[in-house]
Design a protein around this motif. Structure first.
Motif, PDB file in Angstrom:
ATOM      1  N   LEU A  80     -11.057   1.457 -14.908  1.00 16.30           N
ATOM      2  CA  LEU A  80     -12.078   2.511 -14.890  1.00 16.30           C
ATOM      3  C   LEU A  80     -13.487   1.963 -15.097  1.00 16.30           C
ATOM      4  O   LEU A  80     -14.451   2.725 -15.048  1.00 16.30           O
ATOM      5  CB  LEU A  80     -11.804   3.512 -16.020  1.00 16.30           C
ATOM      6  CG  LEU A  80     -10.847   4.641 -15.754  1.00 16.30           C
ATOM      7  CD1 LEU A  80     -10.520   5.376 -17.039  1.00 16.30           C
ATOM      8  CD2 LEU A  80     -11.419   5.601 -14.740  1.00 16.30           C
ATOM      9  N   GLU A  81     -13.580   0.658 -15.369  1.00 14.52           N
ATOM     10  CA  GLU A  81     -14.844   0.064 -15.800  1.00 14.52           C
ATOM     11  C   GLU A  81     -15.381   0.815 -17.013  1.00 14.52           C
ATOM     12  O   GLU A  81     -16.585   1.050 -17.163  1.00 14.52           O
ATOM     13  CB  GLU A  81     -15.858   0.036 -14.662  1.00 14.52           C
ATOM     14  CG  GLU A  81     -15.425  -0.836 -13.494  1.00 14.52           C
ATOM     15  CD  GLU A  81     -16.436  -0.887 -12.372  1.00 14.52           C
ATOM     16  OE1 GLU A  81     -17.638  -0.653 -12.618  1.00 14.52           O
ATOM     17  OE2 GLU A  81     -16.014  -1.157 -11.238  1.00 14.52           O
ATOM     18  N   LEU A  82     -14.460   1.195 -17.913  1.00 20.34           N
ATOM     19  CA  LEU A  82     -14.784   1.926 -19.127  1.00 20.34           C
ATOM     20  C   LEU A  82     -14.785   0.957 -20.287  1.00 20.34           C
ATOM     21  O   LEU A  82     -13.842   0.179 -20.456  1.00 20.34           O
ATOM     22  CB  LEU A  82     -13.739   3.027 -19.364  1.00 20.34           C
ATOM     23  CG  LEU A  82     -13.827   3.777 -20.687  1.00 20.34           C
ATOM     24  CD1 LEU A  82     -15.129   4.572 -20.763  1.00 20.34           C
ATOM     25  CD2 LEU A  82     -12.635   4.703 -20.838  1.00 20.34           C
ATOM     26  N   GLU A  83     -15.835   1.003 -21.089  1.00 21.82           N
ATOM     27  CA  GLU A  83     -15.927   0.157 -22.266  1.00 21.82           C
ATOM     28  C   GLU A  83     -16.582   0.941 -23.395  1.00 21.82           C
ATOM     29  O   GLU A  83     -17.690   1.452 -23.249  1.00 21.82           O
ATOM     30  CB  GLU A  83     -16.738  -1.100 -21.948  1.00 21.82           C
ATOM     31  CG  GLU A  83     -16.748  -2.100 -23.052  1.00 21.82           C
ATOM     32  CD  GLU A  83     -17.319  -3.447 -22.627  1.00 21.82           C
ATOM     33  OE1 GLU A  83     -17.644  -4.237 -23.509  1.00 21.82           O
ATOM     34  OE2 GLU A  83     -17.427  -3.696 -21.408  1.00 21.82           O
ATOM     35  N   MET A  84     -15.867   1.076 -24.496  1.00 18.69           N
ATOM     36  CA  MET A  84     -16.410   1.695 -25.707  1.00 18.69           C
ATOM     37  C   MET A  84     -16.840   0.541 -26.599  1.00 18.69           C
ATOM     38  O   MET A  84     -15.999  -0.180 -27.145  1.00 18.69           O
ATOM     39  CB  MET A  84     -15.361   2.557 -26.393  1.00 18.69           C
ATOM     40  CG  MET A  84     -14.926   3.746 -25.573  1.00 18.69           C
ATOM     41  SD  MET A  84     -13.520   4.624 -26.293  1.00 18.69           S
ATOM     42  CE  MET A  84     -14.196   5.201 -27.835  1.00 18.69           C
ATOM     43  N   LEU A  85     -18.136   0.340 -26.737  1.00 19.60           N
ATOM     44  CA  LEU A  85     -18.665  -0.810 -27.446  1.00 19.60           C
ATOM     45  C   LEU A  85     -18.554  -0.650 -28.957  1.00 19.60           C
ATOM     46  O   LEU A  85     -18.662   0.462 -29.488  1.00 19.60           O
ATOM     47  CB  LEU A  85     -20.127  -1.031 -27.065  1.00 19.60           C
ATOM     48  CG  LEU A  85     -20.385  -1.335 -25.596  1.00 19.60           C
ATOM     49  CD1 LEU A  85     -21.880  -1.361 -25.319  1.00 19.60           C
ATOM     50  CD2 LEU A  85     -19.736  -2.661 -25.219  1.00 19.60           C
TER      51      LEU A  85
END
Length: 142
Positions: A76-81
């Protein structure tokens, strides 16, 4: 007199687990806080969820992460930093739901102020919903 409920749990891990629930408005909150200094090197954990696997079990898998953890779903190209979220106890499905809730909260404003952004975010929310329902294979990295 009615009161809210706050609980604190100690455990063998170097963290404090706190939980809050309001019986009046149904607000609830689970939070983890580190009880020791964070090491400079962490551990990377990877969960691969494929259509052939028991997806519901994988989606219900409990995830515990600190405020220093980064969570990624590469498909998803999802990143929770790290530092952009608090530590929490949730599920894989809960991570997707948190993403949907966070993106949805400003959608009415986006629709009025920038319809192109609104449409792009709506498409992304739809994609996240598909992953949350287990209809697509994905990798969760933390």
């Amino acid at each position: 007199r009615d009161r809210d409920v706050t609980g604190v749990q100690t455990c063998a891990l170097p963290i404090f687990i706190s939980s809050f629930a309001c019986p009046h408005c149904s607000f609830h909150n689970n939070e983890l806080q580190s009880a020791q200094e964070i090491e400079t090197h962490g551990t990377e954990l990877t969960l691969i969820v494929a259509p052939q696997s028991d997806q519901q079990d994988d989606l219900n898998r409990q995830v515990i992460f600190s405020e220093h953890a980064t969570i990624k779903v590469p498909e998803l190209e999802l990143e929770m930093l790290a530092k952009h979220h608090k530590g929490d106890i949730t599920t894989v499905e809960g991570i997707f739901q948190r993403t949907i809730d966070g993106l949805s909260q400003d959608q009415p404003r986006r629709q009025l102020e920038n319809p192109n952004d609104y449409e792009a975010v709506a498409r992304f929310i739809f994609k996240v919903e598909e992953y949350k329902l287990g209809t697509k294979p994905f990798t969760l990295v933390s």
